[in-house]
Design an enzyme around this catalytic site. Structure first.
Site, PDB file in Angstrom:
ATOM      1  N   SER A  97       0.794  -1.116  -0.133  1.00 29.26           N
ATOM      2  CA  SER A  97       0.143  -0.209   0.132  1.00 29.26           C
ATOM      3  C   SER A  97       0.730   1.263   0.119  1.00 29.26           C
ATOM      4  CB  SER A  97      -1.054  -0.067   1.209  1.00 29.26           C
ATOM      5  OG  SER A  97      -2.083   1.102   1.118  1.00 29.26           O
ATOM      6  N   ASP A 181      -9.212  -6.662  -3.034  1.00 26.81           N
ATOM      7  CA  ASP A 181      -8.711  -5.395  -2.498  1.00 26.81           C
ATOM      8  C   ASP A 181      -9.879  -4.371  -2.401  1.00 26.81           C
ATOM      9  OD1 ASP A 181      -7.467  -3.292  -1.354  1.00 26.81           O
ATOM     10  OD2 ASP A 181      -5.497  -3.519  -2.388  1.00 26.81           O
ATOM     11  N   ARG A 245      22.182 -11.797 -10.849  1.00 28.66           N
ATOM     12  CA  ARG A 245      21.293 -11.282 -10.042  1.00 28.66           C
ATOM     13  C   ARG A 245      20.292 -10.120 -11.035  1.00 28.66           C
ATOM     14  NH1 ARG A 245      23.586  -6.662  -5.822  1.00 28.66           N
ATOM     15  NH2 ARG A 245      22.140  -5.026  -6.319  1.00 28.66           N
TER      16      ARG A 245
END
Length: 246
Positions: A97, A181, A245
């Site tokens: 959020s 949500d 990575r």
């Protein structure tokens, strides 16, 4: 569990054998309300977790503002980056959020310190959320994609325009979206992903059909944690792993 005070903001560092993860929470509640989720995170992901309580929240001093919270987040990251007891090349920022808005800015500003970003149920901007939470204001407050004169935008002191930041993030990004949500429309997460993916090929969007704003981690169950674990394995592998990575 280690507790600290950084620029007047309280923080907690919970350790495990694994990569460090910096968790930025949502607007409501405080660090104590996230401990059950973090307990499972430590158990399932075997990662260290650093949690920051923004200024004006919980036991932290001050008054919350966008500028102040960004400073707090940067101080927290700088603190982590200077530690000698963790692998500072494998710091992952995780924001839910409002925490996603904070995390996006921090990740964009620190390509050399943050290895990857995870966003969960994050909004495109506070201006867009104003029309969601207060529909009668939709014509007067809104982001670039909304209609109307938007003559009251000046009243929003902390716009948190994640949609304008996310396209500038170069690190891998995992989007976790709860389709139930009740606070942030899932379309916000879809728009953030679309903006990011247009500039970054290392983006992954995962939906959780029964996930609500605060409980996507719980509703998602094993699938939720496996998704994050696989993201870690791909983008922030342990030392000795031959996987790239970035």
């Amino acid at each position: 569990m280690e507790s600290n005070s950084i620029l007047g903001s309280s923080s907690s560092f919970l350790t495990a054998e694994g990569q460090p993860s910096c968790f930025f929470q949502e607007n409501a509640g405080n660090i104590a309300h996230r401990l059950e989720m973090v307990r499972i995170m430590l158990q399932r992901l075997q990662c260290n977790v650093f949690m920051l309580s923004y200024r004006g929240y919980g036991a932290s001093d001050g008054y919350p503002s966008q500028h102040g919270i960004i400073n707090d987040a940067q101080a927290a990251l700088d603190h982590l980056s200077q530690r000698t007891d963790i692998d500072t090349d494998r710091i992952v920022v995780f924001g839910r959020s409002l925490g996603g808005a904070v995390g996006a800015v921090l990740t964009k500003n620190n390509p050399d310190k943050v290895a990857a970003l995870i966003l969960e149920n994050t909004f495109t901007s506070i201006l867009d959320m104003a029309g969601v939470l207060l529909p009668f204001l939709k014509w007067f407050i809104g982001g670039p994609g909304t209609k109307g004169p938007k003559i009251l935008n000046f009243l929003v002191r902390s716009p948190w325009s994640t949609i304008d930041v996310i396209g500038q993030v170069k690190q891998p990004i995992l989007f976790l979206s709860g389709l139930q949500d009740e606070m942030v429309p899932p379309s916000h997460m879809q728009m953030l992903y679309a903006k990011a993916a247009a500039h970054n090929r290392q983006c992954l969007f995962v939906e959780f059909p029964t996930g609500m704003h605060m409980d996507t981690w719980l509703a998602g169950g094993d699938h939720y944690w496996r998704t994050i674990q696989q993201f870690f394995e791909k983008h922030v592998p342990k030392n000795g792993d031959d996987s790239p990575r970035r």
